[in-house]
Design a protein around this motif. Structure first.
Motif, PDB file in Angstrom:
ATOM      1  N   ASP A 169       0.824  -1.216   0.000  1.00  0.00           N
ATOM      2  CA  ASP A 169       0.000   0.000   0.000  1.00  0.00           C
ATOM      3  C   ASP A 169       0.858   1.266   0.000  1.00  0.00           C
ATOM      4  OD1 ASP A 169      -2.554  -1.041  -0.150  1.00  0.00           O
ATOM      5  OD2 ASP A 169      -2.758  -1.261   2.027  1.00  0.00           O
ATOM      6  N   LEU A 170       1.906   1.286   0.821  1.00  0.00           N
ATOM      7  CA  LEU A 170       2.770   2.468   0.892  1.00  0.00           C
ATOM      8  C   LEU A 170       3.507   2.702  -0.416  1.00  0.00           C
ATOM      9  CD1 LEU A 170       4.235   2.093   4.502  1.00  0.00           C
ATOM     10  CD2 LEU A 170       2.560   3.777   3.704  1.00  0.00           C
ATOM     11  N   VAL A 171       4.040   1.629  -1.011  1.00  0.00           N
ATOM     12  CA  VAL A 171       4.785   1.772  -2.274  1.00  0.00           C
ATOM     13  C   VAL A 171       3.859   2.243  -3.387  1.00  0.00           C
ATOM     14  CG1 VAL A 171       6.015   0.477  -4.066  1.00  0.00           C
ATOM     15  CG2 VAL A 171       6.604   0.143  -1.658  1.00  0.00           C
ATOM     16  N   SER A 173       1.025   3.896  -3.109  1.00  0.00           N
ATOM     17  CA  SER A 173       0.626   5.285  -2.854  1.00  0.00           C
ATOM     18  C   SER A 173       1.750   6.253  -3.211  1.00  0.00           C
ATOM     19  CB  SER A 173       0.250   5.463  -1.383  1.00  0.00           C
ATOM     20  OG  SER A 173      -0.885   4.728  -1.078  1.00  0.00           O
ATOM     21  N   ALA A 174       2.987   5.916  -2.852  1.00  0.00           N
ATOM     22  CA  ALA A 174       4.121   6.787  -3.166  1.00  0.00           C
ATOM     23  C   ALA A 174       4.333   6.893  -4.676  1.00  0.00           C
ATOM     24  CB  ALA A 174       5.386   6.257  -2.489  1.00  0.00           C
ATOM     25  N   VAL A 175       4.222   5.772  -5.390  1.00  0.00           N
ATOM     26  CA  VAL A 175       4.412   5.801  -6.849  1.00  0.00           C
ATOM     27  C   VAL A 175       3.314   6.611  -7.514  1.00  0.00           C
ATOM     28  CG1 VAL A 175       4.376   4.352  -8.932  1.00  0.00           C
ATOM     29  CG2 VAL A 175       5.740   3.660  -6.951  1.00  0.00           C
ATOM     30  N   THR A 177       1.486   8.994  -6.216  1.00  0.00           N
ATOM     31  CA  THR A 177       1.649  10.409  -5.877  1.00  0.00           C
ATOM     32  C   THR A 177       2.781  11.029  -6.678  1.00  0.00           C
ATOM     33  OG1 THR A 177       0.842   9.952  -3.653  1.00  0.00           O
ATOM     34  CG2 THR A 177       1.978  12.022  -3.972  1.00  0.00           C
ATOM     35  N   SER A 178       3.884  10.303  -6.835  1.00  0.00           N
ATOM     36  CA  SER A 178       5.017  10.852  -7.595  1.00  0.00           C
ATOM     37  C   SER A 178       4.693  10.978  -9.078  1.00  0.00           C
ATOM     38  CB  SER A 178       6.260   9.976  -7.403  1.00  0.00           C
ATOM     39  OG  SER A 178       6.058   8.703  -7.979  1.00  0.00           O
ATOM     40  N   MET A 182      -3.090  11.561  -8.343  1.00  0.00           N
ATOM     41  CA  MET A 182      -3.699  11.622  -7.012  1.00  0.00           C
ATOM     42  C   MET A 182      -5.180  11.295  -7.039  1.00  0.00           C
ATOM     43  SD  MET A 182      -1.692  14.878  -5.498  1.00  0.00           S
ATOM     44  CE  MET A 182      -1.071  15.561  -7.010  1.00  0.00           C
ATOM     45  N   PRO A 186      -5.523   4.320  -4.696  1.00  0.00           N
ATOM     46  CA  PRO A 186      -4.412   3.362  -4.638  1.00  0.00           C
ATOM     47  C   PRO A 186      -4.868   1.903  -4.570  1.00  0.00           C
ATOM     48  CG  PRO A 186      -4.077   5.136  -3.061  1.00  0.00           C
ATOM     49  CD  PRO A 186      -5.441   5.314  -3.626  1.00  0.00           C
ATOM     50  N   SER A 190      -3.125  -1.458  -5.927  1.00  0.00           N
ATOM     51  CA  SER A 190      -2.536  -2.335  -4.910  1.00  0.00           C
ATOM     52  C   SER A 190      -3.290  -3.650  -4.744  1.00  0.00           C
ATOM     53  CB  SER A 190      -2.464  -1.611  -3.565  1.00  0.00           C
ATOM     54  OG  SER A 190      -3.743  -1.354  -3.059  1.00  0.00           O
TER      55      SER A 190
END
Length: 196
Positions: A169-171, A173-175, A177-178, A182, A186, A190
């Protein structure tokens, strides 16, 4: 006036009431004295970690947990059958002797999966003089210590299972967002990775 014989067998109504009473609490005892608690909690936490709390349905989780419990308990259940149930059915022993014979395999199973800390906690809380041998641990102490150990083990296992899903989930979301995506939820990205 002739007094009734008090040594005669109990009436059918009394036997039926006793059997129904035992059957009403038997599921609770079986759940608390087997590995069912640990398995159902771990499977429920895994379902929540996937991010789709409605799949698989609760009935599937409970059914699968029940069959896994029977698989884990198979050696203990076969020993219970040999030392208690079969002698009772063949009328070699009475119900009290069968219950005492059944206690040993269950006690051994629960002691194998009970943590020392929880056992000491309940021994102290009950006022039992320590140290005691494995055979001297009262069931009134062993059962709650076993349940607490199973709960602790279940949450530790659930935590270990949830970590990889949290990382995914974190990876994701970070990808997203980058990349400036947005507006894309996610979970759309995911979820397939989690299922994979």
């Amino acid at each position: 006036v002739e007094l009734p014989d008090v040594t005669e067998q109990p009436s059918n109504a009394v036997v039926i009431i006793l059997v129904l009473s035992v059957l009403s609490i038997a599921p609770s005892l079986l759940v608390m004295m087997t590995s069912f608690t640990r398995i159902v909690i771990v499977m429920s936490l895994t379902r929540n970690a996937l991010g789709i709390p409605q799949l698989p349905p609760q009935q599937v989780i409970v059914g699968l947990s029940l069959f896994l419990t029977l698989f884990v308990m198979a050696p203990t259940l076969s020993e219970l059958n040999e030392v208690a149930l079969q002698p009772l059915l063949s009328e070699e022993v009475d119900f009290t002797e069968a219950a005492q014979a059944a206690e040993a395999p269950l006690r051994e199973f629960m002691l194998d999966y009970t943590r020392e800390g929880e056992l000491e906690l309940f021994l102290d809380a009950s006022g039992t003089a320590t140290p005691v041998t494995r055979d001297e641990v009262p069931l009134t102490v062993l059962i709650p210590a076993f349940v607490l150990s199973e709960l602790k083990s279940a949450f530790i296992l659930g935590f270990m299972i949830m970590i990889p899903f949290l990382v995914i989930d974190l990876v994701v979301s970070a990808v997203l967002t980058s990349l400036g995506m947005m507006m894309l939820p996610p979970t759309f990205v995911s979820l397939p990775l989690k299922i994979l």
